[in-house]
Scaffold this motif. Sequence first.
Motif, PDB file in Angstrom:
ATOM      1  N   ALA A 115      66.017  45.870 -49.754  1.00  0.00           N
ATOM      2  CA  ALA A 115      66.290  45.395 -51.380  1.00  0.00           C
ATOM      3  C   ALA A 115      66.894  44.277 -52.203  1.00  0.00           C
ATOM      4  O   ALA A 115      67.133  44.728 -53.602  1.00  0.00           O
ATOM      5  N   ASP A 116      66.637  43.765 -51.317  1.00  0.00           N
ATOM      6  CA  ASP A 116      67.127  42.342 -51.952  1.00  0.00           C
ATOM      7  C   ASP A 116      66.049  41.027 -51.998  1.00  0.00           C
ATOM      8  O   ASP A 116      66.183  39.491 -51.555  1.00  0.00           O
ATOM      9  N   ASN A 117      64.441  41.757 -51.888  1.00  0.00           N
ATOM     10  CA  ASN A 117      64.077  40.855 -51.374  1.00  0.00           C
ATOM     11  C   ASN A 117      62.937  39.725 -52.982  1.00  0.00           C
ATOM     12  O   ASN A 117      63.434  38.717 -52.851  1.00  0.00           O
ATOM     13  N   ASP A 118      63.609  41.142 -53.913  1.00  0.00           N
ATOM     14  CA  ASP A 118      63.614  39.981 -55.325  1.00  0.00           C
ATOM     15  C   ASP A 118      64.654  38.217 -55.027  1.00  0.00           C
ATOM     16  O   ASP A 118      64.075  37.719 -55.658  1.00  0.00           O
ATOM     17  N   GLU A 119      65.949  38.847 -54.718  1.00  0.00           N
ATOM     18  CA  GLU A 119      67.099  38.010 -53.979  1.00  0.00           C
ATOM     19  C   GLU A 119      66.246  36.697 -53.950  1.00  0.00           C
ATOM     20  O   GLU A 119      66.745  35.679 -53.960  1.00  0.00           O
ATOM     21  N   ARG A 120      65.486  37.118 -52.633  1.00  0.00           N
ATOM     22  CA  ARG A 120      65.212  36.466 -51.737  1.00  0.00           C
ATOM     23  C   ARG A 120      64.213  35.222 -51.897  1.00  0.00           C
ATOM     24  O   ARG A 120      64.458  34.609 -51.762  1.00  0.00           O
ATOM     25  N   ALA A 121      63.241  35.753 -53.015  1.00  0.00           N
ATOM     26  CA  ALA A 121      62.346  35.109 -53.537  1.00  0.00           C
ATOM     27  C   ALA A 121      63.205  34.716 -54.311  1.00  0.00           C
ATOM     28  O   ALA A 121      62.178  33.439 -54.212  1.00  0.00           O
ATOM     29  N   VAL A 122      64.059  34.635 -55.502  1.00  0.00           N
ATOM     30  CA  VAL A 122      64.553  33.549 -56.164  1.00  0.00           C
ATOM     31  C   VAL A 122      65.372  32.874 -55.522  1.00  0.00           C
ATOM     32  O   VAL A 122      64.861  31.396 -55.288  1.00  0.00           O
ATOM     33  N   PHE A 123      65.547  32.941 -54.203  1.00  0.00           N
ATOM     34  CA  PHE A 123      66.934  31.850 -53.622  1.00  0.00           C
ATOM     35  C   PHE A 123      65.191  30.335 -52.941  1.00  0.00           C
ATOM     36  O   PHE A 123      65.720  29.389 -53.049  1.00  0.00           O
TER      37      PHE A 123
END
Length: 267
Positions: A115-123
């Motif tokens: 669910a947090d893949n977008d945040e992982r991409a940002v990080f």
Amino acid sequence: MEKKRVLFISQEITPYLPESEMSKKSRFLPQGVQEKGREIRTFMPRYGSVNERRNQLHEVIRLSGMNLVINDADHPLIIKVASIQTARMQVYFIDNEDYFHRKEVLKDKKGKEFADNDERAVFFARGVLETVIKLRWAPDLIHCHGWLTSLVPLYIKKAYKDDPLFADSKVVYSVYDEKFKNPLSGNTIQNVQIDGINEDDVKTLNEPSYENMSKLGIEYADAVIQGSESINPELVDYIQASKKLFLNYQPEETYIDAYNDFYDQVM
């Protein structure tokens, strides 16, 4: 004549992850380009499945210690490094307990995207760029492999455009045959908006999908490479409509030479 500098950013590299088309290219392309006289740096995430002891990873204290704020929370940025002795190259790893210590890469054991893949991409994108700044290493060209790197072109062209290290950097985005069943989170468009990015810059993500993240990568890249023989037809159409400098699929026997020549066209 000064060596041209190429920064490789990939979501997977062998031998740290199992062999795939992307992981093999991300391993052997930097070596091949380095052997052709270019200076390189290579980055990937430090997933929980990467065996630190076997691969002799160690933390680079002088590069670690920064916090990145994502979704109103502080996330420590840890930088590790390992050497591939036979290739005389180092790989830098972006590490964070919240995002990268789970054993799976992008999907859970049942095959559902995190669910947090977008945040992982940002990080990951911000972590790489902030580390390059700390290294004081100005890349002439940045080559991004896989959807997890798709925010790098946007950030280079918008958020980091005034940083002298990236002022002249060109960005190449490689599109692979990646398949996803679910959309990204409903907060994706907010999560990717760091300083220098406004809602209009990321309107492609009004429908937050993995395909649209790749479209965003294509949109802000200077050039695009088809990394797999077959890719999502929707992305093929988007690449063609973008009229970006484009290199079609190259087989294993020729891709290093073809990519190296393509870099000269882009730079």
